[in-house]
Structure formats: structure tokens, C-alpha cells
Design a protein around this motif. Structure first.
Motif, short mmCIF file in Angstrom:
data_model
loop_
_atom_site.label_atom_id
_atom_site.label_comp_id
_atom_site.label_asym_id
_atom_site.label_seq_id
_atom_site.Cartn_x
_atom_site.Cartn_y
_atom_site.Cartn_z
N LEU A 170 10.16 13.19 16.90
CA LEU A 170 9.35 13.79 15.94
C LEU A 170 8.32 15.11 16.39
O LEU A 170 8.32 16.18 15.79
CB LEU A 170 8.52 12.95 14.76
CG LEU A 170 9.59 12.06 14.16
CD1 LEU A 170 8.76 11.04 12.97
CD2 LEU A 170 10.54 12.83 13.42
N SER A 193 12.52 17.01 6.01
CA SER A 193 11.09 17.12 5.81
C SER A 193 10.48 17.88 4.52
O SER A 193 9.56 17.31 3.83
CB SER A 193 10.46 17.94 6.95
OG SER A 193 10.98 17.21 8.29
N SER A 244 10.05 23.86 16.51
CA SER A 244 10.09 24.44 15.30
C SER A 244 8.79 25.65 15.33
O SER A 244 8.86 26.69 15.17
CB SER A 244 10.35 23.76 13.95
OG SER A 244 9.17 22.90 13.95
N LEU A 274 -0.16 18.82 11.41
CA LEU A 274 0.34 18.08 12.41
C LEU A 274 -0.81 17.75 13.35
O LEU A 274 -1.02 16.65 13.48
CB LEU A 274 1.23 19.07 13.47
CG LEU A 274 1.97 18.02 14.55
CD1 LEU A 274 2.76 17.01 14.06
CD2 LEU A 274 2.47 19.00 15.43
N THR A 323 2.04 24.41 9.58
CA THR A 323 2.52 23.18 9.98
C THR A 323 1.69 22.61 11.40
O THR A 323 1.35 21.50 11.51
CB THR A 323 4.11 23.77 10.79
OG1 THR A 323 4.80 24.01 9.82
CG2 THR A 323 4.53 22.59 11.56
N THR A 338 7.29 21.86 3.23
CA THR A 338 7.87 21.40 4.76
C THR A 338 7.03 20.97 5.77
O THR A 338 6.75 20.09 6.42
CB THR A 338 8.72 22.70 5.38
OG1 THR A 338 9.77 22.96 4.69
CG2 THR A 338 9.30 22.31 6.60
N TYR A 352 16.69 18.70 10.10
CA TYR A 352 15.08 18.28 10.14
C TYR A 352 14.12 18.91 9.23
O TYR A 352 13.45 18.23 8.77
CB TYR A 352 14.61 18.21 11.70
CG TYR A 352 13.44 17.76 11.95
CD1 TYR A 352 13.08 16.50 11.59
CD2 TYR A 352 12.36 18.79 12.31
CE1 TYR A 352 11.77 16.14 11.66
CE2 TYR A 352 10.96 18.16 12.53
CZ TYR A 352 10.51 17.03 12.26
OH TYR A 352 9.36 16.53 12.50
N LEU A 353 14.38 20.19 9.14
CA LEU A 353 13.33 20.70 8.10
C LEU A 353 13.71 20.53 6.83
O LEU A 353 12.70 20.34 6.00
CB LEU A 353 13.42 22.32 8.43
CG LEU A 353 12.65 22.73 9.82
CD1 LEU A 353 13.12 24.50 10.13
CD2 LEU A 353 11.32 22.43 9.85
N LEU A 412 6.39 17.54 7.26
CA LEU A 412 6.46 17.03 8.85
C LEU A 412 5.43 16.19 9.30
O LEU A 412 5.56 15.39 10.04
CB LEU A 412 6.30 18.61 9.46
CG LEU A 412 7.44 19.60 9.38
CD1 LEU A 412 7.08 20.89 10.12
CD2 LEU A 412 8.61 18.87 9.93
N SER A 413 4.16 16.40 8.68
CA SER A 413 2.89 15.31 8.77
C SER A 413 3.51 14.04 8.23
O SER A 413 3.04 13.07 8.71
CB SER A 413 1.80 15.93 8.38
OG SER A 413 1.71 16.18 7.08
N THR A 461 9.09 19.02 15.83
CA THR A 461 8.11 19.91 15.31
C THR A 461 7.19 20.71 16.01
O THR A 461 7.27 22.21 15.67
CB THR A 461 6.94 18.90 14.52
OG1 THR A 461 7.33 17.68 13.81
CG2 THR A 461 5.99 19.74 13.67
#
Length: 488
Positions: A308, A368, A315, A453, A449, A214, A364-365, A218-219, A312
Motif C-alpha cells: 500500500l 481508494s 502515485s 499519508l 495525499t 481519494t 487502486y485509486l 488512501l490513508s 501510494t
């Protein structure tokens, strides 16, 4: 006495009608998911694997395996939608508590869906997918009559031996970790102990896989969105770039044509063809950016990136807040409940808006994690290709997606994305009540994360600034090849 019997009969009749209604609703939902997953698999499957021109037996085997894969993928999709459906059902019952047309949406239906998904997940992971793989690879025992039944016998024997091996390993592991009398007594209970314990191990593996995939996904989502959307013109002359690319393409095309027409020119045609292909792709991308409207160019890309980034960041903030809750109150640990009491209280302090945000974050997770899974070097070979994915790779994809999706409810509740407690056997996992595992899991997700990110966003901003100011066109300094004793 007669009135009491009539009331009891009416109650049993009502319970019977409710059970039939729940079975019909579950059947309709699963049928819809099955049809959707059938179209998805047929979109990616390789046609040569299912051609029945010369071998009807292989074609029948592949059709059976395809049906099992479709069933497994439908269960995986149902596991993904399980938690969002439960949250939305609770909010609908809160908004319309006495509406006659939504009385079918109750806690018994939701609890039944959780139990069915848990049962089908165990069935698919332990029996159906191994059976599908061994069934496609089997040929029948040596000396036996060839046919589908010979393959079924061989697959059943191999699957039985594999089941005994796995159950033996689970028995040994559980006997080592639990040495008391109650644990030894539970070792002989197959349905109440073995399968939940085995699925607990699989779910723990899926949750750890989600933890690794995840943050990376996300990135990666920022890069994927940057490739799909049209970027704005930031301090660059797109007309000049497009004209230069067209002139370069014309020059390379003339060199290729002159090399084919004359035998005196010694040109590397393969290198020129590759160079022409690269230039044409660059020209098409520039033309696409040039044809885009100002709204699409200057508004779509920034809004998508901000969306996005907001999802992110939200979360990560929710996980950090959940870490503080874990330090202050043991009630923040994920737990399971036996009865789903829907329509009484919202699972978010912000009401319907918070519930909608929870659903968006969960989906979304999941997206991702799938992007991160297929982008990782270890699992990138499993990425399906349109009309060119063999059956064995489809089986691997279905198993991987089922492991990820079945761990999504536990993953979301462990991170504190939602307050909806785990229903049925999903809440029977032993490691859910361990404070140190849950705490370290939340800290690891927040740290990974944030790191991915910041790294991805900082690199993207740096690359865009370098490209906007034209610094990427500057010649790089050549390293000095002389010795250290000699001046460059």
C-alpha cells in the motif's frame, strides 16, 4: 468496372461483419457486467422491499427499479474497466501484432466501447435513475385509476418538468459564460451541446469528489488492512493477554449469573452485558492472532503495508512528475482524440511493465476513492448493509458510484497516471484545456495525499510503539481541579 464493384462490395461486406462483431462483443461484455451487478445488488437489497405477497403492483415497481439500478451499476463498472481495458488491448496488440485470434481487438472496438459508456452514463444519470426514484415514490394522479401505468404517467410528468428545469439552468449558465455569437447559436443544439455540457458539469463534480475522497481513502486503506490482517507480535506476550482476557470474561460472566440468581444484588445488567460483549470480541481477536501461522503473522501484514505504501508513493511521484511536465510543456495537458490508433506505440516509457503498473494504479485509486467516499462523515449513511439496504439507498449508491466511475478516465488522465488520451466525448470537456485548473488539481492531489499519508502512517507507528511497550496501560495523570492560586 466489375472488379471495382466487387471490391467495393467486399469492403462494405467486411465493414458490415466488423460492425456486427463489435456489437456482439459489446453485448456479451455488458451482459456479463449486468449479471455480476445483479448478484451484487441482490446481496445487499432488503427482502421486504420486494415481497409480492400482498401487493403485486409494488412488487412490479420494485422489480423495474431494481433492473434500472442493475443497469446503472453495470455502466459504472464498465466505466471503471474502460481505461484498463484500453491500455491492456494496446499492449496485447503490440506484443502480437499479426495474431489471427486477436484481430477482433482493434481501435474501432475500443472507440465504440468509450462511446457506449458515455451514452449510457448520460442516459442513467439524466433519465434512468431519476425515473427509478420517482417511480418508486409515485402513487398516480389524484382521481386516476390505480395501477402501474398511472405511476408511469405521474413519473413521466415529474421527470419532464425536472428535465426542463435542469436544461433551463444549463441554458442560463452557458449563456452567461459564453456571450459570443457561436455560443448563442450552440444553445439551440440539444444533442451536440446540452448533454455534453451537462455531463461536463457532472464529470467536473465527480473529479472534484475523487480529489476529496481519494486521499482520504488512501490513508483509510492502511487502517482497513490493519483490521483485516493479523498483526505481528511486537514486544508483547500474547499468551498472557489471552489468559487475562479469559479470566476477565469468566469473572464478568459469574457476576451476571449471580445477579440473575439473587435479588439482593443491585447490578446494572445492561452495562455488564455490554462489557461482556466487548471482552468476548477482544478475546476472539486475540485467539485469531494466536492461531495465525508465523508466515501469515510476520510476512503477510508487513508485505501488505509495504504494498500500500509503495502504490501510494508511486502515485504521488507520478503526479509530481506530471506537474513538472505541465510547467515545461503544454502537450502534457489532457486532450481528446477522435480515432483510437492501438498497437502502434506503448503508452508507458517502461513498456508492458509500465502499462501493468498504470492499470494497477488506476484500479487502486478507484478502490481508494470508494473507501474514502463511504468513510467520509457526509456519505457514510449510504454504506450498504447485507440484506438490509432499502431501494432508495440502492438508487443513491448507484448514482454515487456512477458519478465516481465515469470521472475515473478524466481523473487518471488529468493526474498523468496514464498517457492514454481520452476518446470520444470524454475529451470534449471545456475545462480540460485550462492550464490553471489542471495544475491546481495536480498540486491539490499531491498535497492532500502526502498530508493524509504522513499523518496516518505517523499515528499508526506511534500507536503500535505505545502498545508494544505497554505505555497504553499506564494511568493518565488527573488534571488539577483547584484554582490557579492554590498548589496542586
Amino acid at each position: 468496372m466489375a472488379s471495382t464493384e466487387q471490391d467495393a462490395l467486399a469492403l462494405r461486406e467486411q465493414l458490415f461483419h466488423e460492425r456486427v462483431r463489435e456489437c456482439i462483443i459489446c453485448t456479451l461484455l455488458f451482459t456479463s457486467l449486468y449479471v455480476l451487478c445483479h448478484f451484487i445488488i441482490t446481496h445487499f437489497k432488503k427482502h421486504t422491499d420486494f415481497a409480492a405477497e400482498h401487493d403485486d403492483e409494488d412488487a412490479a415497481v420494485n422489480r423495474i427499479a431494481l433492473g434500472l439500478c442493475t443497469f446503472t451499476l453495470a455502466v459504472a463498472l464498465g466505466a471503471v474497466l474502460l481505461l484498463p481495458f484500453s491500455i491492456i488491448s494496446n499492449e496485447v496488440l503490440l506484443s502480437f501484432p499479426r495474431n489471427y485470434y486477436i484481430q477482433w481487438l482493434n481501435g474501432s472496438l475500443v472507440h465504440g466501447l468509450w462511446n457506449w459508456v458515455f451514452l449510457f452514463s448520460n442516459l442513467s444519470l439524466v433519465f434512468l435513475m431519476p425515473f427509478a426514484y420517482f417511480f418508486t415514490e409515485s402513487e398516480g394522479f389524484a382521481g386516476s385509476k390505480k395501477g402501474i401505468m398511472a405511476r408511469v404517467y405521474e413519473t413521466s410528468v415529474v421527470l419532464l418538468l425536472l428535465t426542463l428545469l435542469v436544461l433551463g439552468m444549463v441554458w442560463v449558465a452557458s449563456a452567461i459564460m459564453g456571450n459570443d455569437a457561436a455560443s448563442r447559436q450552440s444553445l439551440y443544439d440539444l444533442w451536440e451541446y446540452y448533454l455534453p455540457y451537462l455531463y461536463s458539469c457532472i464529470s467536473l463534480f465527480g473529479v472534484l469528489l475523487l480529489l476529496l475522497c481519494t486521499p482520504f481513502g488512501l490513508s483509510t486503506m492502511f487502517t482497513v488492512m490493519g483490521q483485516l490482517l493479523v498483526k505481528p507480535w511486537l514486544l508483547e506476550d500474547l499468551d498472557e493477554q489471552l489468559s487475562c482476557t479469559r479470566l476477565e470474561e469468566a469473572a464478568v460472566s459469574r457476576r451476571i449469573c449471580s445477579g440473575k440468581a439473587s435479588c439482593w444484588l443491585n447490578l446494572n445488567m445492561e452495562l455488564l452485558q455490554e462489557q461482556l460483549f466487548t471482552i468476548r470480541n477482544k478475546r476472539r481477536k486475540l485467539e485469531l492472532r494466536h492461531r495465525a501461522s508465523p508466515w501469515q503473522r510476520n510476512l503477510g501484514y508487513p508485505l501488505a503495508m509495504l504494498g500500500l505504501l509503495a502504490l501510494t508513493g508511486t502515485s504521488v511521484l507520478i503526479v509530481c512528475f506530471h506537474v513538472l511536465e505541465l510547467l515545461l510543456d503544454d502537450a502534457a495537458l489532457p486532450r481528446g482524440i477522435e480515432d483510437a490508433s492501438l498497437g502502434q506505440v506503448s503508452f508507458s516509457i517502461f513498456g508492458s511493465f509500465g502499462a501493468a503498473l498504470q492499470v494497477i494504479l488506476i484500479l487502486y485509486l478507484m478502490v481508494s476513492s470508494v473507501v474514502g467516499f463511504y468513510s467520509s462523515p457526509l456519505f457514510s449513511r449510504l454504506l450498504p448493509v447485507h440484506q438490509d439496504t432499502p431501494l432508495t439507498k440502492i438508487i443513491g449508491n448507484c448514482v454515487s458510484l456512477l458519478v465516481l466511475s465515469s470521472a475515473l478516465p478524466v481523473f487518471s488522465r488529468t493526474l498523468g497516471i496514464t498517457r492514454f488520451d481520452l476518446l470520444g466525448d470524454f475529451g470534449r470537456f471545456n475545462w480540460l484545456g485550462n492550464f490553471y485548473i489542471v495544475f491546481l488539481y495536480n498540486m491539490g492531489f499531491a498535497a492532500l495525499t502526502t498530508l493524509c499519508l504522513v499523518k496516518r502512517v505517523s499515528w499508526a507507528v506511534q500507536a503500535e510503539l505505545i502498545r508494544a511497550f505497554g505505555l497504553h496501560k499506564l494511568p493518565l495523570p488527573k488534571p488539577c481541579s483547584r484554582r490557579l492560586t492554590q498548589p496542586c
